[in-house]
Design a protein around this motif. Structure first.
Motif, PDB file in Angstrom:
ATOM      1  N   PHE A   1       0.831  -1.200   0.000  1.00 32.99           N
ATOM      2  CA  PHE A   1       0.000   0.000   0.000  1.00 32.99           C
ATOM      3  C   PHE A   1       0.874   1.262   0.000  1.00 32.99           C
ATOM      4  O   PHE A   1       0.481   2.298  -0.537  1.00 32.99           O
ATOM      5  CB  PHE A   1      -0.962   0.007   1.188  1.00 32.99           C
ATOM      6  CG  PHE A   1      -2.213  -0.798   0.947  1.00 32.99           C
ATOM      7  CD1 PHE A   1      -2.996  -0.564  -0.174  1.00 32.99           C
ATOM      8  CD2 PHE A   1      -2.618  -1.766   1.849  1.00 32.99           C
ATOM      9  CE1 PHE A   1      -4.153  -1.299  -0.405  1.00 32.99           C
ATOM     10  CE2 PHE A   1      -3.773  -2.508   1.626  1.00 32.99           C
ATOM     11  CZ  PHE A   1      -4.540  -2.280   0.495  1.00 32.99           C
ATOM     12  N   ILE A   2       2.037   1.186   0.627  1.00 31.31           N
ATOM     13  CA  ILE A   2       2.981   2.311   0.542  1.00 31.31           C
ATOM     14  C   ILE A   2       3.402   2.516  -0.911  1.00 31.31           C
ATOM     15  O   ILE A   2       3.434   3.648  -1.412  1.00 31.31           O
ATOM     16  CB  ILE A   2       4.201   2.053   1.442  1.00 31.31           C
ATOM     17  CG1 ILE A   2       3.789   2.163   2.929  1.00 31.31           C
ATOM     18  CG2 ILE A   2       5.331   3.045   1.139  1.00 31.31           C
ATOM     19  CD1 ILE A   2       4.870   1.748   3.896  1.00 31.31           C
ATOM     20  N   LEU A   3       3.705   1.420  -1.608  1.00 35.30           N
ATOM     21  CA  LEU A   3       4.052   1.503  -3.030  1.00 35.30           C
ATOM     22  C   LEU A   3       2.886   2.069  -3.835  1.00 35.30           C
ATOM     23  O   LEU A   3       3.082   2.902  -4.734  1.00 35.30           O
ATOM     24  CB  LEU A   3       4.439   0.120  -3.555  1.00 35.30           C
ATOM     25  CG  LEU A   3       4.719   0.017  -5.058  1.00 35.30           C
ATOM     26  CD1 LEU A   3       5.898   0.899  -5.448  1.00 35.30           C
ATOM     27  CD2 LEU A   3       4.975  -1.439  -5.458  1.00 35.30           C
ATOM     28  N   THR A   4       1.663   1.639  -3.517  1.00 33.25           N
ATOM     29  CA  THR A   4       0.481   2.139  -4.217  1.00 33.25           C
ATOM     30  C   THR A   4       0.368   3.650  -4.092  1.00 33.25           C
ATOM     31  O   THR A   4       0.104   4.363  -5.075  1.00 33.25           O
ATOM     32  CB  THR A   4      -0.793   1.476  -3.667  1.00 33.25           C
ATOM     33  OG1 THR A   4      -0.682   0.056  -3.803  1.00 33.25           O
ATOM     34  CG2 THR A   4      -2.030   1.952  -4.419  1.00 33.25           C
ATOM     35  N   GLY A   5       0.570   4.153  -2.872  1.00 31.77           N
ATOM     36  CA  GLY A   5       0.493   5.593  -2.654  1.00 31.77           C
ATOM     37  C   GLY A   5       1.530   6.353  -3.466  1.00 31.77           C
ATOM     38  O   GLY A   5       1.224   7.389  -4.066  1.00 31.77           O
ATOM     39  N   LEU A   6       2.761   5.820  -3.502  1.00 29.73           N
ATOM     40  CA  LEU A   6       3.819   6.481  -4.270  1.00 29.73           C
ATOM     41  C   LEU A   6       3.520   6.456  -5.770  1.00 29.73           C
ATOM     42  O   LEU A   6       3.752   7.433  -6.481  1.00 29.73           O
ATOM     43  CB  LEU A   6       5.157   5.788  -3.996  1.00 29.73           C
ATOM     44  CG  LEU A   6       5.716   5.927  -2.575  1.00 29.73           C
ATOM     45  CD1 LEU A   6       6.937   5.042  -2.389  1.00 29.73           C
ATOM     46  CD2 LEU A   6       6.064   7.377  -2.265  1.00 29.73           C
ATOM     47  N   VAL A   7       2.978   5.329  -6.242  1.00 29.34           N
ATOM     48  CA  VAL A   7       2.669   5.204  -7.670  1.00 29.34           C
ATOM     49  C   VAL A   7       1.592   6.204  -8.077  1.00 29.34           C
ATOM     50  O   VAL A   7       1.734   6.917  -9.084  1.00 29.34           O
ATOM     51  CB  VAL A   7       2.222   3.762  -7.995  1.00 29.34           C
ATOM     52  CG1 VAL A   7       1.616   3.693  -9.397  1.00 29.34           C
ATOM     53  CG2 VAL A   7       3.398   2.804  -7.899  1.00 29.34           C
ATOM     54  N   PHE A   8       0.519   6.279  -7.308  1.00 28.90           N
ATOM     55  CA  PHE A   8      -0.562   7.207  -7.653  1.00 28.90           C
ATOM     56  C   PHE A   8      -0.097   8.662  -7.540  1.00 28.90           C
ATOM     57  O   PHE A   8      -0.568   9.533  -8.264  1.00 28.90           O
ATOM     58  CB  PHE A   8      -1.787   6.956  -6.786  1.00 28.90           C
ATOM     59  CG  PHE A   8      -2.673   5.852  -7.293  1.00 28.90           C
ATOM     60  CD1 PHE A   8      -3.371   6.015  -8.468  1.00 28.90           C
ATOM     61  CD2 PHE A   8      -2.792   4.660  -6.606  1.00 28.90           C
ATOM     62  CE1 PHE A   8      -4.189   5.007  -8.958  1.00 28.90           C
ATOM     63  CE2 PHE A   8      -3.606   3.643  -7.080  1.00 28.90           C
ATOM     64  CZ  PHE A   8      -4.307   3.814  -8.266  1.00 28.90           C
ATOM     65  N   GLU A   9       0.815   8.911  -6.604  1.00 28.55           N
ATOM     66  CA  GLU A   9       1.351  10.263  -6.469  1.00 28.55           C
ATOM     67  C   GLU A   9       2.100  10.679  -7.732  1.00 28.55           C
ATOM     68  O   GLU A   9       1.985  11.827  -8.201  1.00 28.55           O
ATOM     69  CB  GLU A   9       2.286  10.323  -5.255  1.00 28.55           C
ATOM     70  CG  GLU A   9       2.941  11.679  -5.052  1.00 28.55           C
ATOM     71  CD  GLU A   9       4.016  11.642  -3.968  1.00 28.55           C
ATOM     72  OE1 GLU A   9       4.849  12.562  -3.955  1.00 28.55           O
ATOM     73  OE2 GLU A   9       4.028  10.704  -3.164  1.00 28.55           O
TER      74      GLU A   9
END
Length: 431
Positions: free
Chosen positions: A64-72
């Protein structure tokens, strides 16, 4: 001095000396073992650190940390901002309402307040500044709104709570956080709109009117992310941990092939950044295992819980005292540390007074959310004030306004537990 005091005093002293929380937990746990247990028990340090992170649900955290960075990085925030602007239209306080709305939607993608704060601040603060909003106000509003990511599913904090508190269904926690998260968003909208109207920020005649149709079409990939995550969980298509994999993969597809703002060459850098952030979180969880084991074996947590129960026969009074303590802790520590330190003490208290564990977990999350934008350690506010280029102390006055608004929302959920429990019960989860 008793072993209990050695454990707690050494932890407090290490924090005061500026030792990172993870190492303060591990070292104070070792001090407690030496003070009250056979020295040979130090041999359990390796086992305890391993057992703390050898849990399948924890896989969701780095994903989910990776998901947040990707969407950012995928340009999602900018598209959501245009869509929200098209929905709200030109009006006094319109951009303030847009900021809150976009933070709520972004919270349904990553579960990370700082990531959402950074993404929204970089898009919104320049526009809000041009419209006449003070930078300190804009930074504080976005920091407060991004704190709802701890409530809006998927939430990294709620994942950890489900691991620390036995028998709690993570899907029920995710569902339980939705209505309180929206309530907090509404509570922030009110002062934001009132202040904007009072100071006449944002002249409607000077604001571009955005066509709703094109803005909606460009925002569809972003709007689908929470639907895919929550829909998959509700349908049983995947577990919460698998949902993290789906979310990360979907984010990469959106960034690489739909918005095309994410380059293949950037993916390795995103993986590296996610690994560093996840490593910090996992280190705290791992070394907290030493502290938790020592506190359990020494009876420290049981003694503290018994002391808390003796403070009042009223569950309501004690709940208020606990909320005040968590609020203070939230101003100094991160959510992960608060759950790992306080829950071994609070679980017996919760069981004694019959507080529903799902409802109690949401109350804790709401309280910790306030700490994410309340100085001195206000991680969301540090991010947004850095983007805005303002000193942290200039945001304190605005922060007080939004703290009061969020405390009002917290009080409503305390008084009406069904606000948290109704949705998971309707969806058929164990509550």
């Amino acid at each position: 001095m008793s072993p209990d005091l050695w454990l707690l005093a050494s932890f407090a002293a290490l924090l005061i000396l500026g030792v990172p929380v993870a190492f303060a937990l591990g070292l104070s746990g070792a001090v407690g073992i030496v003070a009250g247990l056979p020295v040979s028990m130090l041999a359990t340090l390796g086992t305890n650190t391993y057992n703390s992170i050898a849990k399948y649900p924890l896989i969701a955290i780095p994903l989910f940390i990776l998901t947040g960075l990707v969407f950012e990085r995928a340009g999602v925030a900018a598209r959501l901002v245009r869509f929200a602007q098209a929905l709200i239209g030109p009006r006094h306080g319109g951009l303030a309402l847009v900021a809150v709305l976009v933070c709520l939607i972004m919270g349904g993608m990553s579960g990370s307040g700082p990531a959402d704060a950074a993404a929204v601040a970089m898009v919104m603060i320049p526009s809000m500044t041009r419209a006449g909003y003070p930078k300190a106000f804009s930074a504080t509003l976005i920091a407060a709104s991004a704190s709802t990511a701890i409530l809006i599913p998927p939430s990294i904090a709620l994942i950890l709570y489900s691991i620390v508190v036995p028998g709690v269904d993570l899907r029920a926690l995710f569902a339980a956080g939705l209505i309180p998260g929206l309530l907090v968003g509404a509570a922030l909208l009110v002062p934001a709109w009132v202040l904007s109207r009072r100071y006449r920020w944002e002249d409607p005649t000077q604001v571009e009117r955005i066509a709703l149709g094109p803005a909606f079409r460009s925002a569809i990939p972003a709007l689908l992310a929470p639907v895919i995550i929550l829909g998959g969980l509700r349908s049983g298509l995947f577990t919460p941990t698998e949902a993290a994999v789906v979310a990360a993969a979907y984010g990469l597809c959106v960034g690489l092939f739909i918005t095309r703002e994410l380059k293949l060459s950037q993916v390795w850098e995103l993986l590296r950044e996610a690994a560093v952030i996840s490593g910090v979180v996992m280190l705290i969880i791992a070394l907290a295992g030493i502290f938790a084991w020592a506190g359990t074996m020494l009876g420290t947590f049981r003694h503290l819980a018994e002391w808390l129960i003796t403070l009042s026969d009223s569950g309501t009074v004690l709940l208020i005292l606990v909320m005040v303590a968590v609020l203070i802790a939230g101003m100094l520590l991160d959510a992960v540390s608060i759950y790992l330190i306080l829950m071994p003490v609070l679980i017996p208290v919760m069981q004694h007074f019959g507080w529903h564990p799902v409802w109690f977990g949401i109350l804790l999350a709401m309280n910790i959310a306030i700490g994410q934008f309340t100085p001195p350690v206000a991680v969301n506010l540090m991010v947004t004030s850095s983007v805005a280029g303002v000193r942290l102390e200039k945001t304190v006055g605005w922060a007080i306004v939004f703290v009061v608004a969020m405390l009002a929302a917290l009080a409503v959920v305390m008084l009406f537990p069904e606000l948290a429990l109704w949705l998971p019960r309707i969806l058929g989860y164990a509550v």
